[in-house]
Design a protein around this motif. Sequence first.
Motif, PDB file in Angstrom:
ATOM      1  N   SER A 122       0.809  -1.235   0.000  1.00 35.48           N
ATOM      2  CA  SER A 122       0.000   0.000   0.000  1.00 35.48           C
ATOM      3  C   SER A 122       0.836   1.276   0.000  1.00 35.48           C
ATOM      4  CB  SER A 122      -1.029   0.008   1.140  1.00 35.48           C
ATOM      5  OG  SER A 122      -0.651  -0.782   2.204  1.00 35.48           O
ATOM      6  N   LEU A 123       2.129   1.149  -0.267  1.00 34.18           N
ATOM      7  CA  LEU A 123       2.969   2.341  -0.396  1.00 34.18           C
ATOM      8  C   LEU A 123       2.587   3.103  -1.661  1.00 34.18           C
ATOM      9  CD1 LEU A 123       6.494   0.966   0.513  1.00 34.18           C
ATOM     10  CD2 LEU A 123       5.390   2.939   1.584  1.00 34.18           C
ATOM     11  N   GLU A 124       2.618   4.432  -1.554  1.00 29.21           N
ATOM     12  CA  GLU A 124       2.324   5.287  -2.705  1.00 29.21           C
ATOM     13  C   GLU A 124       3.378   6.363  -2.817  1.00 29.21           C
ATOM     14  OE1 GLU A 124      -1.427   6.889  -1.642  1.00 29.21           O
ATOM     15  OE2 GLU A 124      -2.532   5.060  -2.137  1.00 29.21           O
ATOM     16  N   GLY A 125       3.326   7.119  -3.882  1.00 27.99           N
ATOM     17  CA  GLY A 125       4.225   8.262  -4.038  1.00 27.99           C
ATOM     18  C   GLY A 125       5.439   7.940  -4.878  1.00 27.99           C
ATOM     19  N   LYS A 126       6.349   8.905  -4.934  1.00 28.41           N
ATOM     20  CA  LYS A 126       7.576   8.754  -5.727  1.00 28.41           C
ATOM     21  C   LYS A 126       8.779   9.159  -4.891  1.00 28.41           C
ATOM     22  CE  LYS A 126       6.693   7.591 -10.131  1.00 28.41           C
ATOM     23  NZ  LYS A 126       7.428   6.522 -10.844  1.00 28.41           N
ATOM     24  N   TYR A 127       9.832   8.391  -4.994  1.00 24.10           N
ATOM     25  CA  TYR A 127      11.051   8.640  -4.237  1.00 24.10           C
ATOM     26  C   TYR A 127      12.230   8.548  -5.198  1.00 24.10           C
ATOM     27  CZ  TYR A 127       7.643   7.438  -0.716  1.00 24.10           C
ATOM     28  OH  TYR A 127       6.499   7.411   0.028  1.00 24.10           O
ATOM     29  N   ASP A 128      13.326   9.259  -4.886  1.00 21.40           N
ATOM     30  CA  ASP A 128      14.515   9.109  -5.720  1.00 21.40           C
ATOM     31  C   ASP A 128      14.929   7.637  -5.698  1.00 21.40           C
ATOM     32  OD1 ASP A 128      14.768  11.843  -6.276  1.00 21.40           O
ATOM     33  OD2 ASP A 128      15.799  12.199  -4.372  1.00 21.40           O
ATOM     34  N   THR A 129      14.982   7.098  -4.466  1.00 21.33           N
ATOM     35  CA  THR A 129      15.460   5.732  -4.281  1.00 21.33           C
ATOM     36  C   THR A 129      14.507   4.958  -3.387  1.00 21.33           C
ATOM     37  OG1 THR A 129      17.769   6.412  -4.521  1.00 21.33           O
ATOM     38  CG2 THR A 129      17.375   4.361  -3.341  1.00 21.33           C
ATOM     39  N   VAL A 130      14.253   3.709  -3.750  1.00 16.67           N
ATOM     40  CA  VAL A 130      13.478   2.809  -2.898  1.00 16.67           C
ATOM     41  C   VAL A 130      14.398   1.659  -2.494  1.00 16.67           C
ATOM     42  CG1 VAL A 130      11.493   1.242  -2.788  1.00 16.67           C
ATOM     43  CG2 VAL A 130      11.287   3.423  -4.008  1.00 16.67           C
ATOM     44  N   VAL A 131      14.404   1.342  -1.209  1.00 18.25           N
ATOM     45  CA  VAL A 131      15.240   0.256  -0.712  1.00 18.25           C
ATOM     46  C   VAL A 131      14.365  -0.751   0.028  1.00 18.25           C
ATOM     47  CG1 VAL A 131      17.300  -0.335   0.626  1.00 18.25           C
ATOM     48  CG2 VAL A 131      17.088   1.963  -0.318  1.00 18.25           C
ATOM     49  N   CYS A 132      14.651  -2.018  -0.161  1.00 19.37           N
ATOM     50  CA  CYS A 132      13.884  -3.060   0.516  1.00 19.37           C
ATOM     51  C   CYS A 132      14.850  -4.199   0.874  1.00 19.37           C
ATOM     52  CB  CYS A 132      12.761  -3.535  -0.406  1.00 19.37           C
ATOM     53  SG  CYS A 132      11.642  -4.715   0.361  1.00 19.37           S
ATOM     54  N   LEU A 133      15.310  -4.194   2.125  1.00 21.17           N
ATOM     55  CA  LEU A 133      16.334  -5.162   2.539  1.00 21.17           C
ATOM     56  C   LEU A 133      15.752  -6.317   3.345  1.00 21.17           C
ATOM     57  CD1 LEU A 133      19.290  -2.868   3.775  1.00 21.17           C
ATOM     58  CD2 LEU A 133      18.805  -3.677   1.445  1.00 21.17           C
ATOM     59  N   ASP A 134      16.107  -7.517   2.932  1.00 18.81           N
ATOM     60  CA  ASP A 134      15.780  -8.740   3.678  1.00 18.81           C
ATOM     61  C   ASP A 134      14.286  -8.885   3.989  1.00 18.81           C
ATOM     62  OD1 ASP A 134      18.502  -8.981   3.545  1.00 18.81           O
ATOM     63  OD2 ASP A 134      18.863  -9.068   5.697  1.00 18.81           O
ATOM     64  N   ALA A 161       7.701  -5.250  -8.748  1.00 19.07           N
ATOM     65  CA  ALA A 161       7.108  -4.331  -9.734  1.00 19.07           C
ATOM     66  C   ALA A 161       6.561  -3.090  -9.043  1.00 19.07           C
ATOM     67  CB  ALA A 161       5.992  -5.044 -10.503  1.00 19.07           C
ATOM     68  N   HIS A 162       5.899  -3.295  -7.913  1.00 21.75           N
ATOM     69  CA  HIS A 162       5.324  -2.162  -7.183  1.00 21.75           C
ATOM     70  C   HIS A 162       6.418  -1.245  -6.656  1.00 21.75           C
ATOM     71  CE1 HIS A 162       2.585   0.267  -4.982  1.00 21.75           C
ATOM     72  NE2 HIS A 162       3.101  -0.061  -3.813  1.00 21.75           N
ATOM     73  N   LEU A 163       7.458  -1.820  -6.068  1.00 15.67           N
ATOM     74  CA  LEU A 163       8.554  -1.006  -5.526  1.00 15.67           C
ATOM     75  C   LEU A 163       9.232  -0.197  -6.644  1.00 15.67           C
ATOM     76  CD1 LEU A 163      10.111  -3.551  -2.974  1.00 15.67           C
ATOM     77  CD2 LEU A 163       8.790  -1.488  -2.412  1.00 15.67           C
ATOM     78  N   ALA A 164       9.405  -0.829  -7.803  1.00 19.75           N
ATOM     79  CA  ALA A 164      10.029  -0.110  -8.929  1.00 19.75           C
ATOM     80  C   ALA A 164       9.164   1.073  -9.360  1.00 19.75           C
ATOM     81  CB  ALA A 164      10.267  -1.075 -10.098  1.00 19.75           C
ATOM     82  N   SER A 165       7.838   0.898  -9.297  1.00 20.47           N
ATOM     83  CA  SER A 165       6.929   1.974  -9.731  1.00 20.47           C
ATOM     84  C   SER A 165       7.008   3.197  -8.815  1.00 20.47           C
ATOM     85  CB  SER A 165       5.486   1.459  -9.806  1.00 20.47           C
ATOM     86  OG  SER A 165       4.924   1.392  -8.505  1.00 20.47           O
ATOM     87  N   LEU A 166       7.558   3.015  -7.611  1.00 22.97           N
ATOM     88  CA  LEU A 166       7.664   4.128  -6.655  1.00 22.97           C
ATOM     89  C   LEU A 166       8.995   4.866  -6.768  1.00 22.97           C
ATOM     90  CD1 LEU A 166       6.531   2.116  -3.483  1.00 22.97           C
ATOM     91  CD2 LEU A 166       5.072   3.616  -4.847  1.00 22.97           C
ATOM     92  N   ALA A 167       9.927   4.287  -7.547  1.00 25.98           N
ATOM     93  CA  ALA A 167      11.290   4.839  -7.587  1.00 25.98           C
ATOM     94  C   ALA A 167      11.558   5.614  -8.864  1.00 25.98           C
ATOM     95  CB  ALA A 167      12.300   3.704  -7.444  1.00 25.98           C
ATOM     96  N   ASN A 168      12.136   6.812  -8.720  1.00 29.36           N
ATOM     97  CA  ASN A 168      12.521   7.583  -9.901  1.00 29.36           C
ATOM     98  C   ASN A 168      13.862   7.141 -10.458  1.00 29.36           C
ATOM     99  OD1 ASN A 168      10.330   9.331 -10.213  1.00 29.36           O
ATOM    100  ND2 ASN A 168      11.056  10.607  -8.522  1.00 29.36           N
ATOM    101  N   LYS A 169      14.845   6.921  -9.560  1.00 28.93           N
ATOM    102  CA  LYS A 169      16.205   6.670 -10.027  1.00 28.93           C
ATOM    103  C   LYS A 169      16.689   5.252  -9.845  1.00 28.93           C
ATOM    104  CE  LYS A 169      17.868  11.316  -8.911  1.00 28.93           C
ATOM    105  NZ  LYS A 169      18.583  11.980  -7.803  1.00 28.93           N
ATOM    106  N   ARG A 170      16.401   4.693  -8.660  1.00 25.02           N
ATOM    107  CA  ARG A 170      16.922   3.341  -8.438  1.00 25.02           C
ATOM    108  C   ARG A 170      16.192   2.614  -7.331  1.00 25.02           C
ATOM    109  NH1 ARG A 170      22.465   5.826  -6.223  1.00 25.02           N
ATOM    110  NH2 ARG A 170      21.266   7.295  -5.017  1.00 25.02           N
TER     111      ARG A 170
END
Length: 237
Positions: A130-142, A157-166
């Motif tokens: 349920s995360l929304e919005g846009k971020y320069d970077t999205v990180v998801c560890l372990d 796919a969802h995490l990538a859709s929230l990230a602008n750069k990486r």
Amino acid sequence: AEEVGGGDKEVVREYFNNSGFQRWKKIYGVTDEVNRVQRDIRLGHSKTVENTVKMLKDEGSLEGLTVCDAGCGTGSLSIPLAQEGAVVFATDISAAMVAEAQKQAKEQIVTGEDGSGPVMPKFEVKDLESLEGKYDTVVCLDVLIHYPQSKADGMIAHLASLANKRLILSFAPKTFYYDLLKRVGELFPGPSKATRAYLHSEADVETALHKVGWTISKRGLITTQFYFARLIEAVPI
Ligand code: SAM
């Protein structure tokens, strides 16, 4: 064949609000007494955090960079990123984890009274779906370790859709050796085996990224005796 129905998320939430919270708070901390295996996992995980910060800093200063830390746990990554000047939005499915992360951030981050210096991370109880919005970077560890690849695909796919750069992800790699270790572990489940652990092959993760127009730009591998993590950075093609 996938052995699990739709219940993983509820099981994971329940675990990380209770026994899993107690166990991982100790492992991710620095002061609590831990056994030899836990100490080894603590070391491996701290290397993953360290390498992630390094991957990010390789691309320049973190000052003002917006970062979403999805599944932040006790804040092991959010806190050092904020200390480097990043503007961090951190979320976790577990309210217990979020409360602990908030407490630790208050203890460790020194913000300037005039609004100068680090920005306190913004913590919220939220599952990553349920995360929304846009971020320069999205990180998801372990975090992916708690989900089979069929679910991980959608999460990636969802995490990538929230990230602008990486997007930076870490997961337990499905190599022959580790797969075998895990199967042996399943034959002899110990008391600490409270949730299922899912391994992911790098090729499967790469395919999920390619499907949404992303590609792997950096790869790292962190291994200690009992901790294995593949760390990848992905960027839009
Ligand atoms: N990323 C943190 C770190 O590396 O220090 C914590 C890793 S811990 C092994 C996994 C975390 O993922 C737990 O805090 C758990 O509550 C969280 N988690 C699991 N499934 C999640 C989901 N669907 N959405 C958000 N958080 C989730």
